[in-house]
Design a protein around this motif. Structure first.
Motif, PDB file in Angstrom:
ATOM      1  N   GLY A 187     -65.847  20.160 -80.592  1.00  0.00           N
ATOM      2  CA  GLY A 187     -65.618  19.510 -79.297  1.00  0.00           C
ATOM      3  C   GLY A 187     -64.690  18.311 -79.426  1.00  0.00           C
ATOM      4  N   GLY A 188     -64.856  17.539 -80.490  1.00  0.00           N
ATOM      5  CA  GLY A 188     -63.980  16.393 -80.726  1.00  0.00           C
ATOM      6  C   GLY A 188     -62.556  16.812 -81.010  1.00  0.00           C
ATOM      7  N   ILE A 189     -62.399  17.870 -81.778  1.00  0.00           N
ATOM      8  CA  ILE A 189     -61.051  18.363 -82.091  1.00  0.00           C
ATOM      9  C   ILE A 189     -60.363  18.883 -80.833  1.00  0.00           C
ATOM     10  CG2 ILE A 189     -59.785  20.171 -83.329  1.00  0.00           C
ATOM     11  CD1 ILE A 189     -61.831  19.808 -85.615  1.00  0.00           C
ATOM     12  N   VAL A 190     -61.094  19.659 -80.030  1.00  0.00           N
ATOM     13  CA  VAL A 190     -60.517  20.187 -78.784  1.00  0.00           C
ATOM     14  C   VAL A 190     -60.143  19.045 -77.850  1.00  0.00           C
ATOM     15  CG1 VAL A 190     -61.065  21.504 -76.689  1.00  0.00           C
ATOM     16  CG2 VAL A 190     -61.644  22.431 -78.940  1.00  0.00           C
ATOM     17  N   PHE A 191     -61.015  18.039 -77.737  1.00  0.00           N
ATOM     18  CA  PHE A 191     -60.736  16.900 -76.862  1.00  0.00           C
ATOM     19  C   PHE A 191     -59.506  16.132 -77.347  1.00  0.00           C
ATOM     20  CE2 PHE A 191     -61.483  12.452 -75.540  1.00  0.00           C
ATOM     21  CZ  PHE A 191     -61.443  12.642 -74.170  1.00  0.00           C
ATOM     22  N   SER A 192     -59.387  15.950 -78.666  1.00  0.00           N
ATOM     23  CA  SER A 192     -58.233  15.204 -79.184  1.00  0.00           C
ATOM     24  C   SER A 192     -56.933  15.983 -79.002  1.00  0.00           C
ATOM     25  CB  SER A 192     -58.429  14.850 -80.660  1.00  0.00           C
ATOM     26  OG  SER A 192     -58.441  16.015 -81.449  1.00  0.00           O
ATOM     27  N   VAL A 193     -56.989  17.315 -79.119  1.00  0.00           N
ATOM     28  CA  VAL A 193     -55.795  18.126 -78.872  1.00  0.00           C
ATOM     29  C   VAL A 193     -55.415  18.050 -77.401  1.00  0.00           C
ATOM     30  CG1 VAL A 193     -54.933  20.509 -78.804  1.00  0.00           C
ATOM     31  CG2 VAL A 193     -56.124  19.658 -80.833  1.00  0.00           C
ATOM     32  N   ASP A 224     -53.944  11.305 -82.110  1.00  0.00           N
ATOM     33  CA  ASP A 224     -54.459  11.400 -83.475  1.00  0.00           C
ATOM     34  C   ASP A 224     -55.620  10.440 -83.718  1.00  0.00           C
ATOM     35  OD1 ASP A 224     -52.632  13.347 -84.081  1.00  0.00           O
ATOM     36  OD2 ASP A 224     -51.163  11.937 -84.920  1.00  0.00           O
ATOM     37  N   LEU A 225     -55.620   9.325 -83.013  1.00  0.00           N
ATOM     38  CA  LEU A 225     -56.703   8.351 -83.166  1.00  0.00           C
ATOM     39  C   LEU A 225     -58.024   8.933 -82.664  1.00  0.00           C
ATOM     40  CD1 LEU A 225     -57.235   5.511 -84.160  1.00  0.00           C
ATOM     41  CD2 LEU A 225     -56.794   4.680 -81.854  1.00  0.00           C
ATOM     42  N   ILE A 226     -57.974   9.666 -81.583  1.00  0.00           N
ATOM     43  CA  ILE A 226     -59.183  10.324 -81.065  1.00  0.00           C
ATOM     44  C   ILE A 226     -59.650  11.398 -82.049  1.00  0.00           C
ATOM     45  CG2 ILE A 226     -60.106  11.784 -79.226  1.00  0.00           C
ATOM     46  CD1 ILE A 226     -58.338  10.277 -77.274  1.00  0.00           C
ATOM     47  N   LEU A 227     -58.716  12.080 -82.692  1.00  0.00           N
ATOM     48  CA  LEU A 227     -59.082  13.077 -83.707  1.00  0.00           C
ATOM     49  C   LEU A 227     -59.840  12.421 -84.861  1.00  0.00           C
ATOM     50  CD1 LEU A 227     -58.951  15.939 -84.869  1.00  0.00           C
ATOM     51  CD2 LEU A 227     -56.761  15.325 -85.879  1.00  0.00           C
ATOM     52  N   MET A 228     -59.320  11.322 -85.374  1.00  0.00           N
ATOM     53  CA  MET A 228     -60.006  10.619 -86.469  1.00  0.00           C
ATOM     54  C   MET A 228     -61.369  10.104 -86.020  1.00  0.00           C
ATOM     55  SD  MET A 228     -58.284  10.937 -89.159  1.00  0.00           S
ATOM     56  CE  MET A 228     -59.141   9.779 -90.175  1.00  0.00           C
ATOM     57  N   GLY A 229     -61.423   9.585 -84.797  1.00  0.00           N
ATOM     58  CA  GLY A 229     -62.692   9.096 -84.266  1.00  0.00           C
ATOM     59  C   GLY A 229     -63.713  10.205 -84.109  1.00  0.00           C
ATOM     60  N   SER A 230     -63.282  11.365 -83.662  1.00  0.00           N
ATOM     61  CA  SER A 230     -64.213  12.485 -83.489  1.00  0.00           C
ATOM     62  C   SER A 230     -64.719  13.000 -84.832  1.00  0.00           C
ATOM     63  CB  SER A 230     -63.577  13.609 -82.681  1.00  0.00           C
ATOM     64  OG  SER A 230     -62.505  14.192 -83.384  1.00  0.00           O
ATOM     65  N   SER A 240     -68.676  12.768 -85.796  1.00  0.00           N
ATOM     66  CA  SER A 240     -69.475  13.936 -86.168  1.00  0.00           C
ATOM     67  C   SER A 240     -70.136  13.728 -87.532  1.00  0.00           C
ATOM     68  CB  SER A 240     -68.632  15.206 -86.157  1.00  0.00           C
ATOM     69  OG  SER A 240     -67.561  15.101 -87.064  1.00  0.00           O
ATOM     70  N   LEU A 241     -69.439  13.102 -88.469  1.00  0.00           N
ATOM     71  CA  LEU A 241     -70.045  12.784 -89.768  1.00  0.00           C
ATOM     72  C   LEU A 241     -71.158  11.755 -89.620  1.00  0.00           C
ATOM     73  CD1 LEU A 241     -66.915  12.684 -92.085  1.00  0.00           C
ATOM     74  CD2 LEU A 241     -68.755  14.388 -92.065  1.00  0.00           C
ATOM     75  N   PHE A 242     -70.956  10.777 -88.739  1.00  0.00           N
ATOM     76  CA  PHE A 242     -71.990   9.777 -88.490  1.00  0.00           C
ATOM     77  C   PHE A 242     -73.246  10.412 -87.906  1.00  0.00           C
ATOM     78  CE2 PHE A 242     -74.086   6.932 -85.458  1.00  0.00           C
ATOM     79  CZ  PHE A 242     -74.527   5.945 -86.336  1.00  0.00           C
TER      80      PHE A 242
END
Length: 154
Positions: A93-99, A104-110, A114-116
């Motif tokens: 979901g984070g990857i799709v949202f960042s695309v 790219d900042l949203i991608l790193m944040g997502s 998810s790891l957190f």
């Protein structure tokens, strides 16, 4: 379930909370995953999963639990699987949202989020079961309240 133990001064304390009320001796499993298997991730996903399956050890343990603690401990493995499976939809979901947002900042944040979530869920689930002082392929040591260390060996 192996045996019911009557309440009183002779009843062993619960492995989780130390209570002596409504104690039942139960069988439970603790799985140890070797840290060597994690190194297999550098070889790819298939070697990682194969090493993880080959190098894991199942400890079949027996111990006293009160009814309240057992209700949590008996479902702990299912909670751990659900926590791991939750990681993937959050990640995708984070990857799709960042695309979609083309950022790219949203991608790193997502990715970090998810790891957190995975790490926080794993930490919380570790507090629900008995407190393991040491765990390896040959032994499991539980730090039980009012008793001290209980050593289970293979």
């Amino acid at each position: 379930m192996l045996a019911n133990v009557s309440a009183g001064s002779h009843a062993p304390p619960c492995l989780k909370c130390g209570s002596r009320d409504r104690i039942t001796v139960r069988n439970f499993v603790k799985i140890y995953n070797s840290p060597v298997a994690i190194l297999g991730i550098f070889l790819g996903l298939l070697p990682y999963f194969l090493l993880k399956l080959l190098l894991r050890t199942k400890h079949h343990l027996t111990g006293p639990f009160c009814e309240k603690c057992w209700a949590t401990v008996k479902n702990l493995r299912a909670y751990e699987v659900a926590n791991s499976l939750l990681f993937f939809p959050i990640l995708i979901g984070g990857i799709v949202f960042s695309v979609f947002m083309q950022n790219d900042l949203i991608l790193m944040g997502s990715l970090l989020f998810s790891l957190f979530v995975l790490a926080a869920g794993s930490y919380y689930l570790s507090t629900l079961g008995p407190k393991y002082k040491r765990l390896n392929s040959k032994e499991a040591v539980i730090d039980a309240p009012f008793v001290g260390e209980i050593v289970y060996t293979r």
